[in-house]
Enzyme design. Structure first.
Site, PDB file in Angstrom:
ATOM      1  N   ALA A   9       0.920  -1.135  -0.014  1.00 47.33           N
ATOM      2  CA  ALA A   9      -0.048   0.178   0.068  1.00 47.33           C
ATOM      3  C   ALA A   9       0.950   1.069  -0.098  1.00 47.33           C
ATOM      4  CB  ALA A   9      -0.858   0.070   1.076  1.00 47.33           C
ATOM      5  N   SER A  11       3.254   3.856  -2.951  1.00 41.57           N
ATOM      6  CA  SER A  11       2.895   4.954  -3.613  1.00 41.57           C
ATOM      7  C   SER A  11       1.972   4.370  -4.735  1.00 41.57           C
ATOM      8  CB  SER A  11       4.298   5.734  -4.109  1.00 41.57           C
ATOM      9  OG  SER A  11       4.952   5.937  -3.143  1.00 41.57           O
ATOM     10  N   LEU A  12       2.623   3.641  -5.505  1.00 41.47           N
ATOM     11  CA  LEU A  12       1.886   3.099  -6.894  1.00 41.47           C
ATOM     12  C   LEU A  12       0.818   2.143  -6.444  1.00 41.47           C
ATOM     13  CD1 LEU A  12       4.336   2.746  -9.805  1.00 41.47           C
ATOM     14  CD2 LEU A  12       3.038   4.793  -9.281  1.00 41.47           C
ATOM     15  N   GLY A  13       1.045   1.393  -5.578  1.00 40.02           N
ATOM     16  CA  GLY A  13       0.077   0.438  -5.080  1.00 40.02           C
ATOM     17  C   GLY A  13      -1.185   1.133  -4.357  1.00 40.02           C
ATOM     18  N   ARG A  36       0.894  -3.636  10.895  1.00 37.70           N
ATOM     19  CA  ARG A  36       0.557  -2.735   9.942  1.00 37.70           C
ATOM     20  C   ARG A  36      -0.880  -2.873   9.449  1.00 37.70           C
ATOM     21  NH1 ARG A  36       2.748   0.984   6.680  1.00 37.70           N
ATOM     22  NH2 ARG A  36       2.253   0.870   4.373  1.00 37.70           N
ATOM     23  N   ARG A 132       4.367   8.706  -1.063  1.00 43.50           N
ATOM     24  CA  ARG A 132       3.860   8.692   0.083  1.00 43.50           C
ATOM     25  C   ARG A 132       4.026   9.875   1.133  1.00 43.50           C
ATOM     26  NH1 ARG A 132       6.457   3.734   2.792  1.00 43.50           N
ATOM     27  NH2 ARG A 132       7.812   4.107   1.007  1.00 43.50           N
ATOM     28  N   LYS A 183      13.789   2.333 -20.475  1.00 37.49           N
ATOM     29  CA  LYS A 183      13.792   3.104 -19.372  1.00 37.49           C
ATOM     30  C   LYS A 183      14.833   2.962 -18.352  1.00 37.49           C
ATOM     31  CE  LYS A 183      10.425   4.991 -16.122  1.00 37.49           C
ATOM     32  NZ  LYS A 183      10.284   4.297 -14.833  1.00 37.49           N
ATOM     33  N   GLU A 263      17.386   1.395  -5.847  1.00 40.64           N
ATOM     34  CA  GLU A 263      17.204   0.112  -6.627  1.00 40.64           C
ATOM     35  C   GLU A 263      18.218   0.031  -7.608  1.00 40.64           C
ATOM     36  OE1 GLU A 263      12.279  -0.489  -7.137  1.00 40.64           O
ATOM     37  OE2 GLU A 263      13.048   1.302  -7.954  1.00 40.64           O
TER      38      GLU A 263
HETATM   39  P1  NAD Z   1       6.888   2.360  -2.096  1.00 43.23           P
HETATM   40  O1  NAD Z   1       8.021   2.043  -1.305  1.00 43.23           O
HETATM   41  O2  NAD Z   1       6.118   3.584  -2.064  1.00 43.23           O
HETATM   42  O3  NAD Z   1       5.731   1.300  -1.871  1.00 43.23           O
HETATM   43  C1  NAD Z   1       6.353  -0.026  -1.768  1.00 43.23           C
HETATM   44  C2  NAD Z   1       5.128  -0.530  -0.754  1.00 43.23           C
HETATM   45  O4  NAD Z   1       5.488  -2.051  -0.644  1.00 43.23           O
HETATM   46  C3  NAD Z   1       5.590  -0.209   0.655  1.00 43.23           C
HETATM   47  O5  NAD Z   1       4.525   0.223   1.368  1.00 43.23           O
HETATM   48  C4  NAD Z   1       6.251  -1.535   1.427  1.00 43.23           C
HETATM   49  O6  NAD Z   1       6.060  -1.524   2.786  1.00 43.23           O
HETATM   50  C5  NAD Z   1       5.393  -2.472   0.754  1.00 43.23           C
HETATM   51  N1  NAD Z   1       5.994  -3.793   0.916  1.00 43.23           N
HETATM   52  C6  NAD Z   1       7.302  -4.297   0.542  1.00 43.23           C
HETATM   53  N2  NAD Z   1       7.268  -5.668   0.576  1.00 43.23           N
HETATM   54  C7  NAD Z   1       6.017  -6.276   1.185  1.00 43.23           C
HETATM   55  C8  NAD Z   1       5.674  -7.455   1.576  1.00 43.23           C
HETATM   56  N3  NAD Z   1       6.314  -8.614   1.655  1.00 43.23           N
HETATM   57  N4  NAD Z   1       4.551  -7.488   1.854  1.00 43.23           N
HETATM   58  C9  NAD Z   1       3.693  -6.227   1.997  1.00 43.23           C
HETATM   59  N5  NAD Z   1       3.998  -5.082   1.487  1.00 43.23           N
HETATM   60  C10 NAD Z   1       5.424  -4.938   1.381  1.00 43.23           C
HETATM   61  O7  NAD Z   1       7.096   2.184  -3.553  1.00 43.23           O
HETATM   62  P2  NAD Z   1       6.872   2.721  -4.969  1.00 43.23           P
HETATM   63  O8  NAD Z   1       7.256   4.076  -5.137  1.00 43.23           O
HETATM   64  O9  NAD Z   1       5.174   2.456  -5.118  1.00 43.23           O
HETATM   65  O10 NAD Z   1       7.469   2.039  -5.964  1.00 43.23           O
HETATM   66  C11 NAD Z   1       7.168   0.604  -6.493  1.00 43.23           C
HETATM   67  C12 NAD Z   1       7.719   0.133  -7.868  1.00 43.23           C
HETATM   68  O11 NAD Z   1       7.423   1.314  -8.797  1.00 43.23           O
HETATM   69  C13 NAD Z   1       9.420   0.528  -7.633  1.00 43.23           C
HETATM   70  O12 NAD Z   1      10.173  -0.381  -8.590  1.00 43.23           O
HETATM   71  C14 NAD Z   1       9.556   1.889  -8.369  1.00 43.23           C
HETATM   72  O13 NAD Z   1      10.763   2.281  -8.746  1.00 43.23           O
HETATM   73  C15 NAD Z   1       8.415   1.918  -9.303  1.00 43.23           C
HETATM   74  N6  NAD Z   1       7.739   3.116  -9.864  1.00 43.23           N
HETATM   75  C16 NAD Z   1       7.426   4.116  -8.763  1.00 43.23           C
HETATM   76  C17 NAD Z   1       6.916   5.277  -9.358  1.00 43.23           C
HETATM   77  C18 NAD Z   1       6.436   6.299  -8.426  1.00 43.23           C
HETATM   78  O14 NAD Z   1       6.036   7.445  -8.579  1.00 43.23           O
HETATM   79  N7  NAD Z   1       6.375   5.805  -6.951  1.00 43.23           N
HETATM   80  C19 NAD Z   1       6.797   5.733 -10.649  1.00 43.23           C
HETATM   81  C20 NAD Z   1       7.410   4.835 -11.658  1.00 43.23           C
HETATM   82  C21 NAD Z   1       7.765   3.470 -11.025  1.00 43.23           C
HETATM   83  O1  KPL Z   2      12.422   8.037 -14.442  1.00 42.25           O
HETATM   84  C1  KPL Z   2      13.469   8.888 -14.119  1.00 42.25           C
HETATM   85  C2  KPL Z   2      13.655   8.791 -12.653  1.00 42.25           C
HETATM   86  O2  KPL Z   2      13.821   9.882 -11.934  1.00 42.25           O
HETATM   87  O3  KPL Z   2      13.762   7.865 -12.054  1.00 42.25           O
HETATM   88  C3  KPL Z   2      13.663  10.157 -14.954  1.00 42.25           C
HETATM   89  C4  KPL Z   2      12.897  11.193 -14.734  1.00 42.25           C
HETATM   90  C5  KPL Z   2      13.661   9.325 -16.332  1.00 42.25           C
HETATM   91  C6  KPL Z   2      15.273  10.263 -14.703  1.00 42.25           C
HETATM   92  O4  KPL Z   2      15.911   9.359 -14.841  1.00 42.25           O
END
Ligand code: NAD
Ligand code: KPL
Length: 304
Positions: A9, A11-13, A36, A132, A183, A263
């Protein structure tokens, strides 16, 4: 209608969960543990802040140990948590279960697919932005698009209509691996340098030779990996992204600034690992990886 189980739960979830739930689709969040789950229940649900407006979504939630079978799972954790997270859920997956792997970079998707040989693992690549603000409070920070695909599969699954219903901008990609590689290459050319020079993306205009040298090696690597489409005009696109996102801090810069694990292993680390596997010499990428690891280690952050 299959339930959308969403692990993480964060950012993206949270962004996906709130939009699916408000469209009337069945959603269940999987939270790490009982503590949690109790905090989530006390919060009354997930809050999504969109265009400055907050809305509360009391979405059903459970821990990984619930016995409800999982037919469709959105895996929305960081790449470094993905393998362990699915290992815990494996006994709950129904035959033919489908997973959508939302992780950035490459490497975690194959690790997950190896763990679950009987599940269908779809890959996703997203340009949406969310963060978040607090526990269970997600801010939708940047409109974008999500590409989904399954290597070798030309036809999208029928449930993609759910994303349409939930107004999640998306597209089925017949070349999702190329998209993920592209990407990854953009991230490798931009993110580590923004960390090392402690600058916004636009600050890289002061380091044109470093950027150009990395793009040249990344182009060679993509071609050697059979990713010619992903290699096309990489340098020009990197320069466009630097200009287009000049005022932003890269995601890796933000992670380091907040003392969060990066990452790296699934981005620059994966690029260097693939180059070694292909017997390709990438001195600039290797040197960048060493500098970045030293920088992270000096701040007490994991180097893998
Ligand atoms: P985040 O850290 O905000 O959320 C991840 C969630 O997963 C956390 O709440 C964490 O507690 C939970 N989690 C981890 N292991 C767990 C488990 N075993 N059981 C239950 N919950 C668990 O991460 P995010 O920013 O949403 O990123 C997720 C992926 O999406 C990453 O690979 C990130 O690079 C990619 N991404 C994120 C964005 C963005 O804007 N946030 C954009 C593009 C891509
Ligand atoms: O995806 C990105 C990031 O910040 O992770 C961009 C904006 C493309 C920069 O690499």
């Amino acid at each position: 209608m299959s339930t959308w189980h969403i692990l993480g739960a964060g950012s993206l979830g949270g962004l996906w969960a709130a939009r699916l739930a408000r469209a009337g689709l069945p959603v269940r969040l999987i939270l790490r543990d009982q503590a949690r789950l109790s905090r989530y229940r006390a919060a009354g649900g997930l809050t999504l802040v969109e265009d400055g407006q907050a809305s509360l979504h009391p979405i059903a939630a459970e821990t990984p140990h619930s016995d409800i079978p999982i037919r469709r799972l959105l895996l929305a954790c960081k790449a470094y948590d993905a393998e362990e997270a699915v290992a815990e859920l494996a006994p709950r997956l129904a035959p033919g279960a489908e997973l959508i792997l939302l992780q950035n970079g490459l490497g975690s998707q194959d690790a997950v697919a190896r763990r679950l040989p009987r599940a269908r693992c779809l890959f996703a690549s997203s340009t949406e932005g969310a963060f978040r603000e607090d526990d269970f409070r997600i801010v939708f920070a940047g409109r974008g698009h999500t590409w989904l695909g399954l290597p070798g599969e030309r036809r999208p699954p029928e449930w993609l209509d759910d994303l349409q219903t939930a107004a999640i901008p998306h597209e089925w990609s017949t070349d999702i691996v190329a998209r993920l590689w592209r990407k990854l290459a953009l991230n490798c050319a931009i993110n580590p340098l923004t960390v090392l020079h402690d600058c916004r993306n636009g600050g890289l205009r002061d380091w044109p030779q470093e950027v150009a040298a990395l793009c040249a090696e990344l182009t060679l690597l993509l071609r050697a990996a059979g990713q010619d489409t992903a290699a096309l005009d990489l340098h020009a696109e990197v320069l466009r992204v630097i200009d287009g996102t000049a005022a932003n801090y890269s995601s890796m810069h933000q992670d380091v600034a907040r003392g969060r694990r990066t990452e790296i292993a699934y981005l620059l680390g994966h690029a260097c690992q693939e180059a070694a596997r292909l017997d390709l010499d990438v001195p600039q990428l290797q040197a960048l990886l060493q500098r970045l690891r030293a920088h992270l280690a000096a701040r007490g952050l994991p180097v893998t």
